[in-house]
Design an enzyme around this catalytic site. Structure first.
Site, PDB file in Angstrom:
ATOM      1  N   SER A 184      80.419 -13.242  39.636  1.00  0.00           N
ATOM      2  CA  SER A 184      81.506 -13.174  38.653  1.00  0.00           C
ATOM      3  C   SER A 184      82.501 -12.093  39.041  1.00  0.00           C
ATOM      4  O   SER A 184      83.679 -12.167  38.704  1.00  0.00           O
ATOM      5  CB  SER A 184      80.943 -12.862  37.268  1.00  0.00           C
ATOM      6  N   HIS A 204      75.426 -19.702  39.031  1.00  0.00           N
ATOM      7  CA  HIS A 204      74.843 -20.043  37.731  1.00  0.00           C
ATOM      8  C   HIS A 204      74.568 -21.549  37.661  1.00  0.00           C
ATOM      9  O   HIS A 204      73.561 -21.981  37.092  1.00  0.00           O
ATOM     10  CB  HIS A 204      75.809 -19.679  36.598  1.00  0.00           C
TER      11      HIS A 204
HETATM   12  P1  AMP Z   1      74.986 -12.688  35.895  1.00  0.00           P
HETATM   13  O1  AMP Z   1      75.819 -13.563  35.026  1.00  0.00           O
HETATM   14  O2  AMP Z   1      75.712 -12.133  37.070  1.00  0.00           O
HETATM   15  O3  AMP Z   1      74.228 -11.644  35.111  1.00  0.00           O
HETATM   16  O4  AMP Z   1      73.871 -13.636  36.533  1.00  0.00           O
HETATM   17  C1  AMP Z   1      73.061 -14.459  35.735  1.00  0.00           C
HETATM   18  C2  AMP Z   1      71.998 -15.074  36.597  1.00  0.00           C
HETATM   19  O5  AMP Z   1      72.621 -15.832  37.637  1.00  0.00           O
HETATM   20  C3  AMP Z   1      71.105 -14.041  37.282  1.00  0.00           C
HETATM   21  O6  AMP Z   1      69.776 -14.518  37.318  1.00  0.00           O
HETATM   22  C4  AMP Z   1      71.695 -13.968  38.669  1.00  0.00           C
HETATM   23  O7  AMP Z   1      70.765 -13.552  39.662  1.00  0.00           O
HETATM   24  C5  AMP Z   1      72.109 -15.410  38.885  1.00  0.00           C
HETATM   25  N1  AMP Z   1      73.138 -15.485  39.931  1.00  0.00           N
HETATM   26  C6  AMP Z   1      74.309 -14.814  39.977  1.00  0.00           C
HETATM   27  N2  AMP Z   1      74.962 -15.097  41.118  1.00  0.00           N
HETATM   28  C7  AMP Z   1      74.177 -15.949  41.818  1.00  0.00           C
HETATM   29  C8  AMP Z   1      74.286 -16.600  43.075  1.00  0.00           C
HETATM   30  N3  AMP Z   1      75.332 -16.418  43.872  1.00  0.00           N
HETATM   31  N4  AMP Z   1      73.273 -17.414  43.458  1.00  0.00           N
HETATM   32  C9  AMP Z   1      72.193 -17.604  42.669  1.00  0.00           C
HETATM   33  N5  AMP Z   1      72.033 -17.028  41.468  1.00  0.00           N
HETATM   34  C10 AMP Z   1      73.009 -16.203  41.054  1.00  0.00           C
END
Ligand code: AMP
Length: 284
Positions: free
Chosen positions: A187, A38
């Site tokens: 997460s 993030h």
């Molecule tokens: P989430 O909180 O898991 O729904 O993710 C929120 C945003 O962060 C989404 O656009 C995910 O693709 C991005 N994201 C989550 N993990 C990663 C990571 N390891 N590298 C890059 N972006 C990420």
């Protein structure tokens, strides 16, 4: 703290109206429990936009009845400090009742592209994602929105939704951020015990092996997938949900590798589901 923490749509509107001179509003939607992945999205938004908004919302609409909605990590205080340290202007963290005051009867769905890969195992998941992202876009009206390549199918669907519905938001893709051993930051990694954490890296290793085979000239997806599966099956703690080579735009299975393709996989380690993907480029 300079970040403004906002819980309601009414206050959000007031906060946005208080910034009349904004040229470029950047938006990073998340479900919280913020980590380096993030952080990379926020960093990119901060570099490209004069106002940066982050949302933390664990979206009930994208979880199946047997999935981890109630157990999903919620760490708003830490997330707020994380955003503050990275120069975020507004952190929007609504309760579910704020976003869904009544049962949602209206949905936006990107057909066909939401069927393969995760869509096959998580019915209605992507309908929940695209619906909440469209709602958030309406509330926030971002010029640019940042999404991670780690969730490649989600990113492709959102790009297509923006195109199909003529939304005035530019979607920016950010490469996957990984731990030192290659495990994609997530997460959900915090659910893993030390032994499971060590085992989890097998997914990226398998994807990399396939990527190398394609770079060396392999053209048969079945052969490449079988080699990657064999690596996954060597890890006793991992159970494979899917592993599939798809075209990078529409996420449909490829039958012959003639151009760039995305290899995406999902595995279970205990009761934790992990996903990852890599872009594979044939030689030349
Ligand atoms: P989430 O909180 O898991 O729904 O993710 C929120 C945003 O962060 C989404 O656009 C995910 O693709 C991005 N994201 C989550 N993990 C990663 C990571 N390891 N590298 C890059 N972006 C990420």
């Amino acid at each position: 703290m300079t970040v403004r923490l906002v819980h309601t749509i009414a206050v959000l509107r007031k906060e946005l109206a208080a910034f009349p001179a904004v040229q470029t509003r950047g938006f990073v939607p998340t479900m919280g429990a913020l980590h380096a992945g993030h952080g990379r999205l926020i960093h990119r938004a901060r570099a490209e936009c004069d106002q940066v908004m982050v949302s933390v919302f664990v979206n009930p609409l994208q979880f199946g009845p047997k999935e981890d909605y109630t157990g999903y990590p919620r760490t708003l205080q830490e997330d707020c400090a994380f955003c503050d340290a990275r120069g975020v202007d507004i952190l929007f963290a609504p309760e579910a009742e704020e976003i869904y005051p009544r049962p949602q009867l209206t949905f936006v769905e990107v057909s066909r592209m939401s069927e393969p890969l995760c869509g096959r195992f998580r019915p209605n998941h992507f309908r929940g994602v695209t619906t909440v992202v469209l709602k958030l876009f309406h509330m926030i009206q971002p010029h640019r929105a940042y999404f991670g390549e780690k969730d490649a199918q989600q990113l492709a669907l959102i790009r297509r939704m923006v195109l199909d519905l003529n939304l005035p938001t530019t979607i920016v893709a950010v490469p996957t951020v990984r731990e030192d051993d290659g495990l994609a930051c997530s997460s959900r990694n915090r659910y893993l015990n030390p032994q499971q954490r060590q085992a989890a890296v097998v997914l990226y290793r398998a994807l990399q092996a396939a990527q190398n085979q394609i770079a060396a000239g392999a053209t048969d997806p079945r052969q490449v997938q079988a080699a990657a599966l064999a690596i996954l099956q060597q890890e006793p703690l991992a159970r494979v949900e899917y592993l599939e080579l798809v075209d990078p735009d529409e996420m449909q299975a490829v039958t012959q590798i003639t151009g760039p393709a995305r290899l995406a996989g999902a595995i279970w380690i205990g009761s934790t589901r992990l996903i990852d993907n890599v872009l594979c480029q044939p030689p030349g």
